[in-house]
Write a protein that holds these residues in place. Structure first.
Motif, mmCIF file in Angstrom:
data_model
loop_
_atom_site.group_PDB
_atom_site.id
_atom_site.type_symbol
_atom_site.label_atom_id
_atom_site.label_comp_id
_atom_site.label_asym_id
_atom_site.label_seq_id
_atom_site.Cartn_x
_atom_site.Cartn_y
_atom_site.Cartn_z
ATOM 1 N N ASP A 30 31.264 18.290 -13.131
ATOM 2 C CA ASP A 30 31.059 16.422 -13.426
ATOM 3 C C ASP A 30 32.845 16.175 -14.050
ATOM 4 O O ASP A 30 33.508 16.726 -14.719
ATOM 5 N N PRO A 31 33.374 15.480 -12.724
ATOM 6 C CA PRO A 31 34.718 15.203 -12.879
ATOM 7 C C PRO A 31 35.422 14.429 -14.042
ATOM 8 O O PRO A 31 36.449 15.044 -14.832
ATOM 9 N N VAL A 32 34.645 13.431 -14.807
ATOM 10 C CA VAL A 32 34.445 13.211 -16.160
ATOM 11 C C VAL A 32 35.248 14.666 -17.336
ATOM 12 O O VAL A 32 36.424 14.261 -17.504
ATOM 13 N N LYS A 33 34.255 15.409 -17.030
ATOM 14 C CA LYS A 33 34.493 16.496 -18.101
ATOM 15 C C LYS A 33 35.469 17.285 -17.679
ATOM 16 O O LYS A 33 36.396 17.839 -18.905
ATOM 17 N N ALA A 34 35.440 17.814 -16.428
ATOM 18 C CA ALA A 34 36.410 18.579 -16.270
ATOM 19 C C ALA A 34 38.090 17.347 -16.898
ATOM 20 O O ALA A 34 38.205 18.164 -16.759
ATOM 21 N N ALA A 35 37.918 16.585 -16.809
ATOM 22 C CA ALA A 35 39.147 16.100 -16.808
ATOM 23 C C ALA A 35 39.953 15.593 -18.146
ATOM 24 O O ALA A 35 40.956 16.164 -18.129
ATOM 25 N N GLU A 36 38.964 15.846 -19.392
ATOM 26 C CA GLU A 36 38.918 15.634 -20.267
ATOM 27 C C GLU A 36 39.377 17.446 -20.653
ATOM 28 O O GLU A 36 40.615 17.071 -21.596
ATOM 29 N N VAL A 37 38.588 18.567 -20.513
ATOM 30 C CA VAL A 37 39.158 19.790 -20.443
ATOM 31 C C VAL A 37 40.491 20.125 -20.029
ATOM 32 O O VAL A 37 41.711 20.900 -20.397
ATOM 33 N N THR A 38 40.880 19.549 -19.051
ATOM 34 C CA THR A 38 42.805 19.760 -18.114
ATOM 35 C C THR A 38 43.616 18.563 -18.840
ATOM 36 O O THR A 38 44.384 19.180 -19.493
ATOM 37 N N ALA A 39 42.981 17.236 -19.674
ATOM 38 C CA ALA A 39 43.836 16.568 -20.701
ATOM 39 C C ALA A 39 44.139 17.866 -21.787
ATOM 40 O O ALA A 39 45.910 17.740 -22.467
ATOM 41 N N GLN A 40 43.163 17.985 -21.996
ATOM 42 C CA GLN A 40 43.220 19.195 -23.447
ATOM 43 C C GLN A 40 44.295 20.613 -23.295
ATOM 44 O O GLN A 40 45.092 20.319 -23.953
ATOM 45 N N VAL A 41 44.251 20.795 -22.551
ATOM 46 C CA VAL A 41 44.655 21.668 -21.753
ATOM 47 C C VAL A 41 46.737 21.651 -21.672
ATOM 48 O O VAL A 41 47.174 22.280 -22.434
ATOM 49 N N ASN A 42 46.351 20.593 -21.150
ATOM 50 C CA ASN A 42 47.701 19.371 -20.967
ATOM 51 C C ASN A 42 48.373 19.841 -22.187
ATOM 52 O O ASN A 42 49.295 19.984 -22.703
ATOM 53 N N GLN A 43 47.662 18.671 -23.533
ATOM 54 C CA GLN A 43 48.497 18.515 -24.269
ATOM 55 C C GLN A 43 48.358 19.679 -24.912
ATOM 56 O O GLN A 43 49.550 19.370 -25.998
ATOM 57 N N LEU A 44 47.492 21.302 -25.573
ATOM 58 C CA LEU A 44 48.299 22.192 -25.754
ATOM 59 C C LEU A 44 49.406 22.773 -25.479
ATOM 60 O O LEU A 44 50.316 23.283 -25.934
ATOM 61 N N LEU A 45 49.822 22.761 -24.217
ATOM 62 C CA LEU A 45 50.976 23.176 -23.450
ATOM 63 C C LEU A 45 52.265 22.450 -23.824
ATOM 64 O O LEU A 45 53.195 22.883 -23.709
ATOM 65 N N ASP A 46 51.906 20.498 -23.837
ATOM 66 C CA ASP A 46 53.051 20.019 -24.498
ATOM 67 C C ASP A 46 53.219 21.000 -25.929
ATOM 68 O O ASP A 46 54.822 20.013 -26.326
ATOM 69 N N VAL A 47 52.610 20.882 -26.516
ATOM 70 C CA VAL A 47 53.181 21.150 -27.968
ATOM 71 C C VAL A 47 52.991 22.480 -28.132
ATOM 72 O O VAL A 47 53.588 22.755 -29.433
ATOM 73 N N ASN A 48 52.969 23.222 -27.077
ATOM 74 C CA ASN A 48 53.554 24.568 -27.543
ATOM 75 C C ASN A 48 53.953 26.026 -27.078
ATOM 76 O O ASN A 48 53.503 25.990 -25.279
ATOM 77 N N ARG A 49 54.620 25.371 -27.257
ATOM 78 C CA ARG A 49 56.069 26.275 -26.272
ATOM 79 C C ARG A 49 55.857 27.807 -26.183
ATOM 80 O O ARG A 49 56.605 28.176 -24.892
ATOM 81 N N VAL A 50 55.519 28.126 -27.044
ATOM 82 C CA VAL A 50 55.038 29.969 -26.976
ATOM 83 C C VAL A 50 54.636 30.259 -25.625
ATOM 84 O O VAL A 50 54.199 30.634 -24.871
ATOM 85 N N LEU A 51 53.758 29.230 -25.816
ATOM 86 C CA LEU A 51 52.196 29.140 -24.724
ATOM 87 C C LEU A 51 52.555 28.619 -22.885
ATOM 88 O O LEU A 51 52.132 29.776 -22.026
ATOM 89 N N ARG A 52 53.112 28.124 -23.210
ATOM 90 C CA ARG A 52 54.004 27.438 -22.231
ATOM 91 C C ARG A 52 54.566 28.063 -21.264
ATOM 92 O O ARG A 52 54.970 28.220 -20.289
ATOM 93 N N GLU A 53 55.881 28.772 -22.157
ATOM 94 C CA GLU A 53 56.627 29.987 -21.335
ATOM 95 C C GLU A 53 56.004 31.067 -21.121
ATOM 96 O O GLU A 53 56.847 31.808 -19.890
ATOM 97 N N ALA A 54 54.900 31.380 -21.940
ATOM 98 C CA ALA A 54 53.983 33.030 -21.494
ATOM 99 C C ALA A 54 53.760 32.960 -20.415
ATOM 100 O O ALA A 54 53.189 34.069 -20.034
ATOM 101 N N SER A 55 53.034 31.457 -20.068
ATOM 102 C CA SER A 55 52.150 31.184 -18.582
ATOM 103 C C SER A 55 52.832 30.503 -18.226
ATOM 104 O O SER A 55 52.079 29.021 -18.494
ATOM 105 N N GLU A 56 53.741 30.608 -16.505
ATOM 106 C CA GLU A 56 54.230 29.202 -16.079
ATOM 107 C C GLU A 56 52.598 28.526 -15.273
ATOM 108 O O GLU A 56 52.582 27.738 -14.794
ATOM 109 N N ASP A 57 51.936 29.667 -14.584
ATOM 110 C CA ASP A 57 50.408 29.443 -14.251
ATOM 111 C C ASP A 57 49.932 28.779 -14.198
ATOM 112 O O ASP A 57 48.826 27.953 -13.838
ATOM 113 N N ILE A 58 49.741 28.769 -15.710
ATOM 114 C CA ILE A 58 48.323 28.032 -16.599
ATOM 115 C C ILE A 58 48.770 25.586 -15.891
ATOM 116 O O ILE A 58 47.822 25.832 -15.944
ATOM 117 N N GLY A 59 50.322 25.850 -15.902
ATOM 118 C CA GLY A 59 50.204 24.045 -15.170
ATOM 119 C C GLY A 59 49.831 23.999 -13.977
ATOM 120 O O GLY A 59 49.471 23.024 -13.575
#
Length: 121
Positions: A30-59
Motif C-alpha cells: 500500500d503506497p500510501v501507508k508505506a509513505a506514511e511510515v517513511t515520513a514518520q521515520v524521517n520526522q524522527l530522524l529530523d528531531v533525534n540527533r542521537v539516532l540519526r548519528e548512530a545509524s546513517e543507514d536508516i536514511g
C-alpha cells in the motif's frame, strides 16, 4: 554479540520483529501507508540527533522504501520491503524492549532490529 543482546533477549527482539514484519507485508503493498511510515521515520530522524548519528543507514533505507513505492526503484522484493518497513515500525514504537526515552541505551534494541532485518531481507 551486540551490546543490546545483554540488555534484552535476542529471541524477544526476533519475535517482536517477526510480528511487525507480518504486518508490514500489507503496508509494503500500500503506497500510501508505506509513505506514511517513511515520513514518520524521517520526522524522527529530523528531531533525534542521537539516532540519526548512530545509524546513517536508516536514511538510506528510507530512500530505498520511498523509491520503491514511487516506482523509481523497481527491483525491490516484497520480502525486502517488508523487512525494512517492519524495522521502521519497531523503531517508531516507544514502548519496545528498551523504552526509547531511556538515556544512552534507549535505541540499542531498535538498532539491533535493523541488524535482524538486514539478515532477514
Amino acid at each position: 554479540m551486540d551490546m543490546s543482546d545483554n540488555v534484552v533477549g535476542i529471541s524477544d527482539l526476533n519475535e517482536q520483529y517477526a510480528l511487525l514484519k507480518e504486518e508490514a507485508k500489507s503496508i509494503a503493498g500500500d503506497p500510501v501507508k508505506a509513505a506514511e511510515v517513511t515520513a514518520q521515520v524521517n520526522q524522527l530522524l529530523d528531531v533525534n540527533r542521537v539516532l540519526r548519528e548512530a545509524s546513517e543507514d536508516i536514511g538510506g533505507l528510507v530512500s530505498f522504501v520511498s523509491d520503491s513505492i514511487s516506482g523509481e526503484f523497481t527491483r525491490a522484493s516484497e520480502e525486502s520491503l517488508a523487512a525494512v518497513i517492519g524495522a521502521f515500525m519497531y523503531l517508531l514504537k516507544n514502548d519496545d524492549a528498551i523504552n526509547d526515552s531511556t538515556p544512552v541505551v534507549g535505541y540499542l534494541d531498535d538498532l539491533r532490529v535493523f541488524s535482524i532485518a538486514r539478515e532477514d531481507a
